[in-house]
Design an enzyme around this catalytic site. Sequence first.
Site, PDB file in Angstrom:
ATOM      1  N   ASP A 153       0.429  -1.201  -0.043  1.00 28.41           N
ATOM      2  CA  ASP A 153      -0.142   0.017  -0.127  1.00 28.41           C
ATOM      3  C   ASP A 153       1.284   1.338   0.042  1.00 28.41           C
ATOM      4  O   ASP A 153       2.316   1.376  -1.002  1.00 28.41           O
ATOM      5  CB  ASP A 153      -1.344  -0.116   1.022  1.00 28.41           C
ATOM      6  CG  ASP A 153      -2.423   0.414   1.020  1.00 28.41           C
ATOM      7  OD1 ASP A 153      -2.298   1.264   0.886  1.00 28.41           O
ATOM      8  OD2 ASP A 153      -3.063  -0.109   1.081  1.00 28.41           O
ATOM      9  N   HIS A 226      -3.954   5.737   3.000  1.00 32.60           N
ATOM     10  CA  HIS A 226      -4.103   5.059   2.668  1.00 32.60           C
ATOM     11  C   HIS A 226      -3.740   3.777   3.192  1.00 32.60           C
ATOM     12  O   HIS A 226      -4.870   2.555   4.345  1.00 32.60           O
ATOM     13  CB  HIS A 226      -3.877   4.332   1.427  1.00 32.60           C
ATOM     14  CG  HIS A 226      -5.269   3.784   1.638  1.00 32.60           C
ATOM     15  ND1 HIS A 226      -4.367   1.988   0.129  1.00 32.60           N
ATOM     16  CD2 HIS A 226      -6.618   3.868  -0.028  1.00 32.60           C
ATOM     17  CE1 HIS A 226      -5.649   1.755  -0.549  1.00 32.60           C
ATOM     18  NE2 HIS A 226      -7.607   2.908  -0.376  1.00 32.60           N
ATOM     19  N   SER A 564     -11.281  -1.027  -0.754  1.00 33.87           N
ATOM     20  CA  SER A 564      -9.765  -0.665  -0.522  1.00 33.87           C
ATOM     21  C   SER A 564      -9.857  -1.442   1.652  1.00 33.87           C
ATOM     22  O   SER A 564      -8.851  -1.624   2.659  1.00 33.87           O
ATOM     23  CB  SER A 564      -9.142   0.421   0.254  1.00 33.87           C
ATOM     24  OG  SER A 564      -9.197   0.142  -1.886  1.00 33.87           O
TER      25      SER A 564
END
Length: 798
Positions: A153, A226, A564
């Site tokens: 990520d 994220h 996600s």
Amino acid sequence: MKKNHHFKLLFLAVLFFLSSPAISTSEKTSRKTYIVCVDGEAKPSVFPTHAHWYETAVAAAEADSFEGDTGWTSGGPLIHTYSSIFHGFSARMTPSAAAALSVAAGVLAILPEQVRHLDTTRSPQFLGLKSSDSSGLLAETDFGSDLVIGVIDTGIWPERRSFSDSGLDSIPAKWRGTCVAGTGFLTTACNRKLIGARYFSGGYEATSGRMNETAELRSARDTDGHGTHTASIAAGRYVYPASTLGYARGVAAGMAPKARLAVYKVCWAAGCFDSDILAAFDAGVADGVNVISLSVGGVVVPYYLDAIAVGSFAAVEAGIFVSASAGNGGPGGLTVTNIAPWVTTVGAGSMDRSFPADVRLGNGRVLPGVSVYGGPPLRKDLLYPLIYAGSPGEASGGGGEGYSASLCLEGSLSPSTVKGKIVVCDRGVNSRAAKGEVVRKAGGAGMILANGVFDGEGLVADCHVLPGTAVGASAGDEIRKYIASAATPTGTILFRGTRLGVRPAPVVASFSARGPSPQSPEILKPDVIAPGLNILAAWPDGIGPAGIESDHRQTEFNILSGTSMACPHVSGLAALLKAAHPDWSPAAIRSALMTTAYNKDNEGKPMLDEATGNVSGVFDAGTGHVDPRRAMDPGLIYDIAPMDYINFLCNLNYTSENIKSITRRGADCTGAKRAGHAGNLNYPSFSALFAGVAGNGKARQSTHFLRTVTNVGRGAAVYRAEVSAPAGSKVEVEPLELRFRRTGQKLSFLLRVELEAAEGEGGRLPAGSSAVRGGEIVWKDGQHSVRSPIVVTIQASL
């Protein structure tokens, strides 16, 4: 002799390119990154290492490299070399050089690099994972303490309480990874929780140029948010109190709170580059992770051209469970990505928690909306002037920017028109939070973000920088009509905080990508859904919760939505299941999650599709919503060995070279094609494809599926099949009863689907149209219900 033969061919290739005309100037500027898969055994003995061989091969292909204009990055032509997932490398070359290299001895395949993008609490309780339950999945697996989850990520913010190693035992002895220091990230940032951290930027910088280190950090530290968010969903520790701007107060925890984390940062300002993603897969396999979690958007290309499919195959073959986000392209069909059958593809659903922020109009109507706004509220005693940014002569000031103004794009709003008013903005083009910032800078008092027809009724709560809320397409239409018809339209936004016990839940999130699989519709995708709507998880310093540059608010947790967020839920659950069943393969774990998933909501009714309000289908939710408590004891599993995947690829009519680029070995497809079709992969679902006949389509068609199930229950058991046939179809199962004498025994059955009539009156299906029908088979032994969907798709010819 073989190695000398390869060397001679390579030497001749060098001579050929040295004597060839120089590459044109236009081609010099068109260099791209290519990923090259090679036969590791083909390395000529003259080269001491594979890297030397690779560099020479690229030099031979790049004729103009000998004129001093290589276009290579510092350190030579290679970006990354790979050795764990396959033998190969990535490098920047001209298309003609890549084409020349593709026919060189020992080269199996060349993949053009793709750039991918991110698919952007209460979920443990919603899933039934309670820390106080002494006999549950968490307790029986020691919260996943011996398992390692690799998160590919944007990196991690290691100082967050979610990544504390308090009370954890020593690092598992099998761990071979490391913590790589970099800008703002010391090796001491790792601990017994975060046991590995690496970053890969070679592919990104080879294409985009050297990174701007004033905006990004050359290290595993997260400057986006994220990666920190997804890592804590998968394996965050218990943290109390936790909230975002006062919303969702309570305890935050990941799925496997004691599982160890290894982060691999591959996503940067310009996206996530395939060559870097493959480097992360390569490192993860070598390091010894048990699970790989990948919340990165996929691309729909043949599997042998899909870097994620190639990297994940090697990981799965090494016993690593790989889960990936299905994508946020919903609610349209054929939008699902990361669809390789060895990858568990995860869609998104809601939970029984929401953040209502309703719109009250001057005519008394109250319309539902959602928001996570935590700033100064609107005055309760006042209805504000209400305008639609796209109305002629309104926010655009009659300046010809009506379309831009309707979307509240940067610079499109007239402050003289907007000041002190609540502005209705259409969804699309720029981010939802950015629209609020445009309204705020123009002096607006608030914003109503209205869905378009494509978005439907799906709502995502955002941390807006001004009083703002999101409403569905029907509410947006009503608000616009009210503004157009009222002499002095007014309204306000009513922020109602956090609401629990919402019904119905779960529903399939509107944005969640939908099937069927564009590459292999014989395999149902997505596999399952998991919580992905308005998820609370850890967040870095230095990044506002709205995710825009002007937002300087600080929060330890943030609320985000996307597949996600759904993917790491399944990653964490897979770690728990692996801890409970160390001998289970990745396919066995996926089977347990799929066959125990549910498709009823908390009202006991069929699960709905948020976008339409209608009952969801298998292309929306796969087999259903994950249920970790039942997955721990599924009764039967559908296991798949690497050779089964090879047979599947054979039945897709892939060539031996195509298959070798994925599996690193050749394949004799004769037996596989003789034995059946692609749908005979031992998958826990059944997808029957029929060619419909336009007009009178009563001709009967049939297909069959062979499946083998393994008894993972306790001892002898007798399972009986209960079948619900798709409408217009006949389903037969042979045998109808499976008698297992012991745990671990395998038994097979045949399921035959016969199409009796096409869609519509008199069995007629309009030309060029398609019809999808659903059913299921459930194997029951009195204790377990092993459910698999049966999907019939009929496509009428033109």
